[in-house]
Design an enzyme around this catalytic site. Structure first.
Site, mmCIF file in Angstrom:
data_model
loop_
_atom_site.group_PDB
_atom_site.id
_atom_site.type_symbol
_atom_site.label_atom_id
_atom_site.label_comp_id
_atom_site.label_asym_id
_atom_site.label_seq_id
_atom_site.Cartn_x
_atom_site.Cartn_y
_atom_site.Cartn_z
ATOM 1 N N CYS A 252 0.819 -1.221 0.000
ATOM 2 C CA CYS A 252 0.000 0.000 0.000
ATOM 3 C C CYS A 252 0.848 1.265 0.000
ATOM 4 C CB CYS A 252 -0.936 0.003 1.201
ATOM 5 S SG CYS A 252 -2.006 -1.449 1.258
ATOM 6 N N LYS B 241 -7.800 0.348 10.160
ATOM 7 C CA LYS B 241 -7.861 -0.752 9.201
ATOM 8 C C LYS B 241 -6.970 -1.853 9.754
ATOM 9 C CE LYS B 241 -7.056 -1.654 4.361
ATOM 10 N NZ LYS B 241 -6.702 -1.015 3.104
ATOM 11 N N ARG C 6 -8.700 -9.052 -2.538
ATOM 12 C CA ARG C 6 -7.356 -9.048 -3.139
ATOM 13 C C ARG C 6 -7.349 -9.823 -4.444
ATOM 14 N NH1 ARG C 6 -3.749 -9.322 2.430
ATOM 15 N NH2 ARG C 6 -4.541 -7.318 3.198
ATOM 16 N N ARG D 65 0.990 -7.201 5.463
ATOM 17 C CA ARG D 65 0.692 -5.790 5.705
ATOM 18 C C ARG D 65 0.755 -5.406 7.188
ATOM 19 N NH1 ARG D 65 -0.869 -5.057 0.515
ATOM 20 N NH2 ARG D 65 -2.912 -5.662 -0.248
ATOM 21 N N GLU E 270 -5.669 5.931 16.679
ATOM 22 C CA GLU E 270 -5.659 6.139 15.220
ATOM 23 C C GLU E 270 -6.795 7.079 14.805
ATOM 24 O OE1 GLU E 270 -3.812 5.363 12.708
ATOM 25 O OE2 GLU E 270 -2.538 3.673 13.261
ATOM 26 N N LYS F 88 -12.633 -0.926 9.950
ATOM 27 C CA LYS F 88 -12.625 -1.958 8.915
ATOM 28 C C LYS F 88 -11.777 -3.142 9.349
ATOM 29 C CE LYS F 88 -10.895 -2.750 4.349
ATOM 30 N NZ LYS F 88 -10.108 -2.259 3.260
ATOM 31 N N TYR G 106 -21.213 -4.759 -0.066
ATOM 32 C CA TYR G 106 -21.395 -5.326 -1.396
ATOM 33 C C TYR G 106 -22.834 -5.785 -1.616
ATOM 34 C CZ TYR G 106 -16.329 -5.208 -1.236
ATOM 35 O OH TYR G 106 -15.035 -4.780 -1.116
HETATM 36 C C1 PBG Z 1 -6.831 -1.218 -0.171
HETATM 37 C C2 PBG Z 1 -8.074 -1.834 0.298
HETATM 38 C C3 PBG Z 1 -8.337 -3.153 0.749
HETATM 39 C C4 PBG Z 1 -9.711 -3.237 0.944
HETATM 40 C C5 PBG Z 1 -10.249 -1.990 0.648
HETATM 41 N N1 PBG Z 1 -9.219 -1.130 0.273
HETATM 42 C C6 PBG Z 1 -7.512 -4.346 0.909
HETATM 43 C C7 PBG Z 1 -6.294 -4.627 1.567
HETATM 44 O O1 PBG Z 1 -5.827 -3.936 2.472
HETATM 45 O O2 PBG Z 1 -5.754 -5.624 1.131
HETATM 46 C C8 PBG Z 1 -10.448 -4.467 1.366
HETATM 47 C C9 PBG Z 1 -11.895 -4.474 1.097
HETATM 48 C C10 PBG Z 1 -12.562 -5.793 1.212
HETATM 49 O O3 PBG Z 1 -11.978 -6.814 1.609
HETATM 50 O O4 PBG Z 1 -13.760 -5.808 0.889
HETATM 51 N N2 PBG Z 1 -5.812 -1.076 0.709
#
Ligand code: PBG
Length: 319
Positions: free
Chosen positions: A126, A191, A201, A213, A229, A244, A309
């Site tokens: 990222c 996150k 992914r 990550r 954060e 998230k 979704y």
């Molecule tokens: C980008 C990002 C990710 C998701 C949203 N933006 C994935 C990651 O960190 O690999 C995941 C969304 C999902 O799983 O629905 N960094």
């Protein structure tokens, strides 16, 4: 002592509706889309049944089907990737073209752009990689550049999701300096390094090519850190903060809602979506009931907005 008859309030569905505390509404749902170059493409994403790679023409056809949805989150899939993710800030990149087309056709739709490098870098991380490590400050420059190019294309909100320290500040300053004071920031503040991103992914072909990550996304054993954060992002200028994933992190949503007075968004991520798809095994009623229960629990915990979704179905289910 007399029996306290709580069941009286559950006796009829009209009474249950009358006193229900949590109401899910399509206007609070953000629907993600995956956009690809070309024309006439509507390619199913195997790991996420019901979700597609869409070319811009099909994206424009799809949006009106999402009854009651007032906001979308766009992800672009570039034709090529490099070490610096330079396709992400191309003026005529796939996602920039999509923003312009969507804003032209749907003036009142809120268009949100995920700001990250992982979908655009050959290594799948990222941020910018230097000497085998993810370089925080070099990444900030790239992220600000990407956010600016989305604002120039007409985005209403940008959503930094790289988990670099200082990303909200860097983006806010760049937007302001370039005359985009009204473009909002929906920050992916907490996150987590989650196992629930697997299907996404695959959709974005963005799995890291080395390591993982965990040096930038959060450790799922922590929740005090999540509040730090969030606080930091609010101080740096975030308008909305995000937790998230959502379902496995309801406690974080709850704590954030109790502590801060900014809108809270929650991302019901790809793995959480696919889990419901698997469990319902193609039975549409089971799928609806499971999804509504999960999404309502996220709202009940304190989320004002939910990225889901299931966005296309929700309006139909609730009407
Ligand atoms: C980008 C990002 C990710 C998701 C949203 N933006 C994935 C990651 O960190 O690999 C995941 C969304 C999902 O799983 O629905 N960094």
């Amino acid at each position: 002592m007399q029996v306290v008859r709580l069941r009286r309030l559950r006796e009829k569905s009209t009474i249950r509706d009358w006193i229900s505390e949590t109401e899910l509404h399509p206007k609070n749902i953000i629907l993600p889309y995956f956009v690809v170059e070309g024309k006439g493409t509507r390619e199913p994403i195997k790991s996420m049944p019901g979700v597609y790679h869409l070319s811009i023409d099909n994206l424009l056809k799809d949006i009106p089907e999402a009854v009651g949805i007032q906001s979308i989150l766009l992800f672009g899939i570039p034709e090529s990737k490099d070490r610096l993710g330079s396709q992400a800030y191309k003026k005529d990149g796939v996602v920039q073209k999509a923003i312009r087309a969507v804003k032209k056709k749907f003036k009142n739709l809120i268009v949100i752009l995920d700001v990250c490098l992982c979908g655009y870098t050959s290594h799948g991380h990222c941020g910018i990689v230097k000497d085998g490590k993810i370089d925080n400050d070099a990444s900030l420059e790239a992220l600000a550049k990407i956010a600016l190019s989305y604002a120039e294309a007409g985005a209403d909100f940008v959503a930094p999701s790289a988990m670099m320290d200082g990303q909200v500040k860097a983006i806010r300053e760049t937007l302001d300096e370039n005359g985009f004071k009204d473009v909002g920031i929906l920050a992916y503040s907490t996150k987590y390094a989650s196992n629930f991103y697997g299907p996404f992914r695959e959709a974005l072909d963005s799995a890291p090519q080395f390591g993982d990550r965990r040096t930038y996304q959060m450790d799922f054993r922590n929740s005090d850190e999540a509040l730090r954060e969030i606080k930091q992002d609010i101080d740096e200028g975030a308008d909305i903060v995000m937790v998230k994933p959502a379902l496995a992190y309801l406690d974080i949503i709850y704590r954030a809602k109790q502590k801060f007075n900014v809108p809270i968004a929650a991302y019901n991520v790809s793995g959480e979506y696919s889990m419901i798809k698997k469990l319902s095994g193609g039975d549409r009623i089971k799928e609806r009931d499971l999804a509504l229960e999960v999404l309502t629990s996220i709202k009940r915990a304190g989320a004002d907005l939910i990225i889901s979704y299931f966005g296309k179905e929700i309006g139909k289910w609730l009407c």
